[in-house]
Design a protein around this motif. Structure first.
Motif, short mmCIF file in Angstrom:
data_model
loop_
_atom_site.label_atom_id
_atom_site.label_comp_id
_atom_site.label_asym_id
_atom_site.label_seq_id
_atom_site.Cartn_x
_atom_site.Cartn_y
_atom_site.Cartn_z
N THR A 55 0.84 -1.20 0.00
CA THR A 55 0.00 0.00 0.00
C THR A 55 0.87 1.25 0.00
O THR A 55 0.60 2.21 -0.72
N THR A 56 1.92 1.24 0.82
CA THR A 56 2.81 2.39 0.85
C THR A 56 3.40 2.64 -0.53
O THR A 56 3.45 3.78 -1.00
N ASP A 108 0.91 4.13 -2.85
CA ASP A 108 0.70 5.55 -2.57
C ASP A 108 1.82 6.38 -3.19
O ASP A 108 1.57 7.42 -3.79
N GLN A 109 3.05 5.88 -3.03
CA GLN A 109 4.18 6.59 -3.63
C GLN A 109 4.00 6.67 -5.14
O GLN A 109 4.22 7.71 -5.75
N ASP A 168 1.28 6.58 -6.88
CA ASP A 168 0.24 7.53 -7.23
C ASP A 168 0.79 8.95 -7.23
O ASP A 168 0.48 9.74 -8.11
N GLU A 169 1.59 9.22 -6.21
CA GLU A 169 2.14 10.56 -6.08
C GLU A 169 2.99 10.88 -7.31
O GLU A 169 2.84 11.93 -7.93
N THR A 176 -2.45 0.20 -10.63
CA THR A 176 -2.46 0.49 -9.18
C THR A 176 -3.86 0.26 -8.63
O THR A 176 -4.01 -0.25 -7.53
N ARG A 196 -4.68 -2.27 -5.68
CA ARG A 196 -5.33 -1.77 -4.47
C ARG A 196 -6.58 -2.57 -4.16
O ARG A 196 -6.82 -2.96 -3.01
N GLY A 199 -1.13 12.37 3.39
CA GLY A 199 -1.53 11.14 2.72
C GLY A 199 -2.99 11.16 2.32
O GLY A 199 -3.35 10.79 1.20
N GLN A 217 -3.52 13.46 -0.54
CA GLN A 217 -2.99 12.92 -1.77
C GLN A 217 -4.02 12.06 -2.49
O GLN A 217 -4.16 12.11 -3.70
N LYS A 218 -4.74 11.29 -1.70
CA LYS A 218 -5.74 10.39 -2.28
C LYS A 218 -6.79 11.18 -3.04
O LYS A 218 -7.36 10.72 -4.02
N ARG A 254 -6.13 12.02 -6.63
CA ARG A 254 -6.43 10.91 -7.52
C ARG A 254 -7.91 10.94 -7.93
O ARG A 254 -8.25 10.72 -9.09
#
Lengths: 165, 712
Positions: B20-21, B24-25, B27-28, B103, B107, B378, B381-382, B385
């Motif tokens: 998951t981490t 997230d990276q 996605d960023e 992703t 997820r 965090g 950030q979502k 998306r």
């Protein structure tokens, strides 16, 4: 159960779910006996110091500290529209759980645990199921006494649940 | 039977957490890259690396579909990494979409695994891998865009990298070292040990290639490693002694040797030469990998090399119990130090020690509460998306601006916040922001803007979702509410605020059409419920035609507040110390002022404060009514101030905040100015006043019972 003011009633702790369903805890409001399904009953305690919560209906007496948990109290007497009565040594709080919500019901006096096999249940006459008697499910008889069996959900349900603005 | 490798079961949590981490990276990176419409070499490497890690760990867990799919993505990026110039405009878009899909797939699979590890069945990846493969074909120049069908592409061998152009052997750089490691005979699972060694080294060096490649996923690698040793090529600028030490310290290493660069080059030049003494299939792969690696490595900065992390992940329940115990300790400390039995005793030494204890418990509290604090970055950030996806699907052009993402809040709050924020952003995108054409017609810039901001105000955190869309139409809202039968009073009686609040009622949705994102009328009331669960409030502000703001207010820490206990008749209340600016007694000479509504006011040092009599707003009998007999407490929240009148002060105490039982939700106690309750040292219960709400109600902003209460 040695606490003063709590009657020596043994709750059938090891009873099965089925047995619980057919068993009621009876209590007095005035001279009337009411029955509460034992499935909803957790314990019986004496009246504790109550912290009032302003802005709530009169029958919501406030909150008590039950071993570190905050439990709201509903005075059944007031909920049923009867005159207020000073709490005395007989006054009990029945701690009930309904849908994960714990609520204490203040009653005049806890009477007994009654199994429904030993009593004679009759459904309520139809006309009385509206409004005034929506708190009740049936009437049963044990010996000389009539027991008004209560519906826990309607008692704890809000009267004006739709009034949230 | 479970898909997941039983022996790996204990690693499941770690796997999910790490993946998951990484996602997230990813996605960023993707969001940044998509904005720039290109991928920098660094980004390509990052994505490559992340996909590689996911692939490896998925394979280790026995999740073959997941590792297959990521393997394809890795393949694709392998080509891109080598030939960045192939990534033209069209390809970039496709690649981004593939990555987002990938992703998303990962997820959702992770979610499914987390939900039910035993019954988990992998979702289908066929269509996704088809798309990836056709894109690989295009990138390799084997197919022309538009002509490539997934079926045709599927024939492309998955070992795409081997087909990659391989120019002359890599120049032997001084920093590049090759080490051959032999494991102890019969130590078993050589491939996993090799993988672990790689991981260990990865913290210090930049691994360029290994032989055999991907030991962790390739069962044949065991034999290879046993026979020929594990060859690892990496870049390390410093002295090799340190690296040798690490290798030595690893378990089950029998011997190791550094392979000289000449030898390495020779290997590459003659991949199949018997002198290289390495199994063939691995070698071909290596030949393909080698030339690419240094090129990629050149673009990497030292900073991006994975550093040794000083973070540990802890089970949240442990932290929760720590926080609970800490709360009890703080209370116990108060109970001991201000024990009534000690009253009036000459206790100099005791007091000294008590103060010391207090200081330490305060520190302890700060630290423990700090553990649970996480920045909102965090969560924010979502949302980027979501905005991106919705822009695509709804044909809108919206920019999400985030402000104050570094604001730290309790972990439990970020967990609760994610869903409501998502709903609100979706709501703003769907109902608020207009299409570019509509915006131009309305004289606004084509690009819509949603601002997501967070800030600390006193002991609260305020999160705002503001859009510059069409705003809420009061009349339309009321019409709709009327049709749905949720109007509670005559239309005219609704203030703007109350009317806007209607959109958070169950069963209310202003959009005529139900879309994928919103319109089912379940969103906004869920938002309200979720926020209220953590003791927060949501309000809506809107100007028709200009935009809408949702304002969420949540108490910063849910656990402990410094409180001032006050008494009104027989009831006790707690006011958070942070809200109190002054406590004093009114002298009989002070003159009271009255406004036209008859509200009492008092002048203190040239400032005028309205008086809020607690006994009056809460209808408490037997309270002191003479202002000069009781206590005046000046409280402030944000910009507003008032003077609270109470009977007496009981004392200062740290209290553990407990939320009201859910039973009280129906009575809107929050609107009455209570944020919760607390159990005091003697076991009695005190209600905690929410000063902000009280003052708001005084200003007539309250939506509930308090607003109608008499302050006069």
């Amino acid at each position: 159960m040695s606490e003063p003011g709590v009657p020596n009633i043994e709750l059938p702790l090891d009873a099965t779910e089925e047995e619980l369903k057919s068993t009621s805890l009876t209590f007095y409001i005035g001279d009337t006996i009411y029955g509460l399904p034992l499935t909803n009953v957790v314990e019986i305690i004496s009246v504790q110091p109550i912290a009032k919560v302003p802005g709530t209906p009169a029958y919501v007496k406030g909150v008590i500290n039950l071993r570190g948990g905050i439990v709201p109290l509903v005075d059944v007497r007031l909920k049923f529209g009867q005159p207020e009565k000073e709490y005395d040594e007989f006054t009990n709080v029945i701690i009930t759980v309904l849908n994960d919500m714990t609520v204490g019901l203040v009653v005049d006096r806890v009477a007994n645990v009654v199994r429904s096999e030993s009593v004679d249940i009759s459904q309520l006459p139809e006309f009385s199921t509206v409004n005034t008697n929506r708190y009740m499910t049936s009437v049963s008889r044990t010996g000389d006494n009539l027991i008004m069996n209560l519906n826990c959900e309607t008692i704890l349900e809000d009267d004006n649940i739709l009034n949230l603005a | 039977m479970s898909v997941i490798d039983e022996t790996m079961r204990p690693m499941l949590d770690t796997f999910i957490f790490e993946t998951t981490t990484l996602l997230d990276q990813l996605d960023e990176i993707l969001l940044v890259a998509e904005k720039a419409k290109s991928l920098t070499d660094d980004q390509i490497n990052e994505i490559f690396r992340a996909m590689h890690t996911v692939k490896g760990s998925a394979a280790m867990m026995g999740l073959s579909d997941m590792s297959e799919m990521t393997h394809r993505v890795e393949d694709m990026f392998f080509i891109i990494r080598e030939n960045p110039e192939k990534l033209d405009g069209k390809s970039t878009d496709v690649v981004f979409d593939i990555l987002f899909q990938a992703t998303d797939y990962l997820r959702s699979e992770l979610g499914n695994i987390q939900e039910d590890p035993d019954g988990y069945q992998p979702g289908s990846t066929t269509s996704l891998t088809g798309v990836i493969e056709s894109e690989i074909a295009i990138l390799k120049g084997e197919a022309v865009r538009g002509e490539a069908t997934p079926a045709a592409a599927a024939e492309t061998p998955p070992e795409a990298p081997s087909a990659a152009p391989s120019p002359a052997a890599a120049p032997s750089e001084p920093d590049v070292h090759t080490v051959r490691v032999h494991f102890e005979d019969g130590c078993q699972m050589e491939n996993v040990r090799a993988f672990m060694l790689m991981n260990q080294l990865q913290e210090y060096v930049e691994i360029l290639a290994t032989v055999p490649e991907n030991p962790e996923t390739n069962p044949d690698a065991i034999k290879d490693i046993v026979d020929n040793g594990f060859v690892i090529t990496f870049r390390y600028p410093g002295e090799m002694d340190g690296i040798f030490n690490i290798i030595e310290e690893s378990t089950n290493i029998a011997s190791y040797e550094e392979v000289m660069p000449e030898e390495g080059a020779a290997e590459e030049a003659k991949p199949e030469a018997p002198a290289a003494n390495v199994a063939e299939p691995a070698e071909t792969q290596k030949a393909a990998e080698k030339p690419a690696a240094p090129a990629a490595a050149e673009t990497q900065t030292r900073a991006s090399a994975p550093g040794k992390q000083s973070l540990i992940s802890v089970n949240q329940t442990k932290i929760d119990s720590l926080v609970n115990i800490m709360g009890e300790i703080v209370i116990a400390e108060s109970m001991v130090a201000s024990n009534p039995d000690l009253k009036d005793l000459p206790l100099d030494n005791f007091n000294k020690s008590a103060r010391q204890l207090r200081k330490l418990t305060d520190q302890l509290q700060d630290i423990v509460m700090g553990i649970r604090m996480v920045p909102l970055t965090g969560t924010f950030q979502k949302m980027q998306r979501i905005v991106r996806d919705m822009n695509k699907n709804l044909g809108k052009d919206t920019e999400l601006v985030t402000v104050g993402g570094e604001t730290e809040v309790d972990k439990s709050i970020t967990d609760v916040l994610a869903d409501p924020l998502m709903h609100m952003i979706r709501n703003s995108m769907d109902h608020g922001i207009e299409t570019p054409e509509e915006r131009t017609a309305a004289g606004k810039s084509e690009q819509g803007k949603i601002t997501l901001s967070a800030q600390n105000v006193g002991s609260d955190i305020i999160i705002k979702v503001e859009d510059d869309g069409q705003g809420l139409n009061r009349e339309k809202l009321l019409d709709k509410a009327e049709r749905n039968g949720i109007l509670m009073k005559p239309r005219g009686d609704y203030s703007d605020k109350e009317a806007f609040g209607l959109i958070m009622m169950p069963g209310f949705s202003t959009n005529e059409v139900v879309t994928e994102y919103s319109g089912r009328g379940v969103g906004m009331d869920v938002v309200r419920k979720n926020i209220e669960k953590v003791g927060g409030t949501v309000t809506v502000e809107s100007v028709f035609g200009e935009g809408t703001s949702f304002i969420i207010k949540i108490p910063l820490t849910l656990a402990i507040v410094d409180g001032m206990e006050i008494g009104v008749a027989n009831d006790t209340f707690t006011i958070p110390i942070t809200s109190i600016s002054q406590i004093y007694k009114l002298s009989p000479e002070t003159e009271l002022l009255y406004d036209t509504d008859g509200t009492e006011m008092v002048m203190v040092r040239g400032e005028c404060y309205p008086i809020i009599r607690l006994h009056r707003i809460y209808n408490i009998d037997d309270a002191i009514t003479d202002l000069t007999e009781g206590i005046m407490i000046i409280v402030e929240s944000g910009e507003s101030r008032a003077c609270i009148f109470t009977d007496k002060l009981i004392g200062e105490q740290q209290v553990v905040v407990k939320s009201f039982p859910s039973f009280f939700n129906r009575y809107n106690v929050k609107d009455l100015g209570f944020s919760g309750c607390t159990i005091m040292g003697d076991g009695s219960i005190s209600l905690i006043l929410d000063i902000n709400c009280l003052l708001g109600a005084y200003r007539g902003e309250g939506s509930g019972n308090l607003a109608s209460m008499s302050f006069a």
